[in-house]
Design an enzyme around this catalytic site. Structure first.
Site, PDB file in Angstrom:
ATOM      1  N   SER A  42      69.572  49.927  50.429  1.00  0.00           N
ATOM      2  CA  SER A  42      69.092  48.559  50.244  1.00  0.00           C
ATOM      3  C   SER A  42      69.984  47.712  49.353  1.00  0.00           C
ATOM      4  O   SER A  42      69.921  46.482  49.399  1.00  0.00           O
ATOM      5  CB  SER A  42      67.672  48.572  49.667  1.00  0.00           C
ATOM      6  N   ASP A 333      64.060  42.726  41.292  1.00  0.00           N
ATOM      7  CA  ASP A 333      62.758  43.325  41.575  1.00  0.00           C
ATOM      8  C   ASP A 333      62.681  44.696  40.907  1.00  0.00           C
ATOM      9  O   ASP A 333      63.456  44.982  39.993  1.00  0.00           O
ATOM     10  CB  ASP A 333      62.493  43.381  43.092  1.00  0.00           C
ATOM     11  N   HIS A 336      66.223  46.490  42.285  1.00  0.00           N
ATOM     12  CA  HIS A 336      67.505  45.877  42.637  1.00  0.00           C
ATOM     13  C   HIS A 336      67.974  44.836  41.632  1.00  0.00           C
ATOM     14  O   HIS A 336      67.156  44.099  41.079  1.00  0.00           O
ATOM     15  CB  HIS A 336      67.407  45.240  44.021  1.00  0.00           C
TER      16      HIS A 336
END
Length: 369
Positions: A42, A333, A336
């Site tokens: 991600s 978040d 990340h």
């Protein structure tokens, strides 16, 4: 909150930060490489998981993309991610996601992004998030692209094109956060001690790094993992002392990061023409955590968008109001970094000394043949 950051002399950090932040942008169109191929999780996904209906690891909703003209694209960031920022420095467009049906024909000539949120080196890592393109699957997908390219140019042109292209790999985080550190769902921590688990990851990673060479690729940048014990999600477990990272998590990562650096040395010696490079993500993050003001950061212990302790117990929810001062946060978040932090990582990978990118940085990689 101090963490081991790869041996940096901290007295140099403020100077280093100033040099990196003030480096000029490259002129658009001044392409350093013909193409960039991206494999990972991600941290570098640009929307592949949007096309996986059985995945819950998706960022296709606001406030993701709030600083990218309010466009949620599947990037796990408030704005651009590491690959977008690196592409700018290389003078190329950020490669499109492999899973997008429009990524075909001439669109693949500038490279392709295969990265998938929740993906790990091990096939089972990240299974708790549903479907994802694992590392092994991503390498197969890259092979499919190379086969397509073979029909689009002569053998000699393809050999030269692949040798000059850049490959970026970002794996490992999910093998810990969404495998080894989840004993209720995965048995790996019961079956392997930390060094044994790291060696399992390294053996599988090394095999695929050699596969890339076999496909004809020569310039391969491999990142280590960040200090995962410092991400809001891990801080929110309450395992560490208040205001501190979870040191027990950070301590188990050393074997993996040191192992990648060692693999890079071995492959560069064994494989003619190979230019493998290790990216010291752990060290760069360590500097931002230990000296946030040098990078314009003021909040490093909680997320800009999230719920619960450290805004890290539940990650950023649809239409949640994020913090207004995003450029001052290290983390966007629960897992990340913000675009601000990612910009530092990209610049250190591109311009940095051997402590950041070993044995050469990405800018130097592009000049080697």
């Amino acid at each position: 909150m101090r963490i081991h950051s790869g041996g940096y002399a901290l007295i140099l950090v403020a100077v280093m930060a100033s040099v990196i932040i003030q480096q000029p942008e490259l002129v658009t169109g001044q392409a350093r490489v013909p193409a960039m191929f991206v494999l990972g999780d991600s941290l570098v996904d640009v929307g592949n998981n949007n096309f996986l209906l059985a995945s819950i690891a998706r960022a296709n909703y606001l406030p993701y993309g709030i600083d990218l003209n309010f466009r949620p694209t599947g990037r796990f960031s408030n704005g651009m991610n590491f690959i977008d920022l690196l592409a700018q420095l290389l003078g190329i467009s950020s490669p499109p996601p492999f899973a997008d049906p429009t990524t075909s024909g001439n669109r693949i000539l500038g490279g392709v992004n295969y990265a998938s949120a929740a993906a790990g080196i091990l096939d089972e890592s990240g299974l708790n998030y549903g479907d994802r393109f694992t590392m092994n699957r991503q390498v197969l997908n890259l092979g499919t692209t190379v086969s397509q390219l073979r029909t689009m140019m002569s053998p000699q042109n393809l050999t030269d094109y692949l040798a000059r292209s850049l490959v970026v790999l970002v794996f490992g985080s999910n093998d810990y956060i969404n495998n080894y550190l989840m004993p209720n769902m995965y048995s790996s921590s019961l079956r392997y001690r930390p060094p044994e688990f790291a060696n399992l990851l390294l053996s599988q990673y090394a095999r695929q790094l050699v596969t890339l060479y076999g496909l004809g690729l020569r310039k391969i940048y491999v990142t280590g993992v960040a200090p995962l014990g410092c991400v809001p999600n891990q801080r929110a477990t309450g395992v560490g002392p208040p205001g501190r990272c979870v040191d027990a998590v950070n301590q188990i990562l050393g074997t993996f990061n040191q192992g990648i650096r060692s693999i890079v040395d071995q492959l560069n010696q064994r494989l003619p023409g190979a230019i493998y490079v290790y990216g010291n993500t752990y060290g760069a993050f360590g500097d931002m955590l230990n000296n946030p003001a040098a990078y314009g950061l003021s909040v490093v212990d909680r997320a800009c968008c999230g719920v619960g302790r450290n805004q890290g117990q539940i990650t950023c929810l649809p239409l949640q109001n994020p913090c207004p001062n995003r450029s001052q946060y290290l983390f966007w978040d629960a897992f990340h970094p913000t675009q601000t932090a990612l910009s530092v990582l990209a610049r250190r990978a591109f311009f940095g000394p051997p402590i950041d990118a070993y044995p050469v940085n990405i800018q130097q990689m592009t000049l080697l043949h």
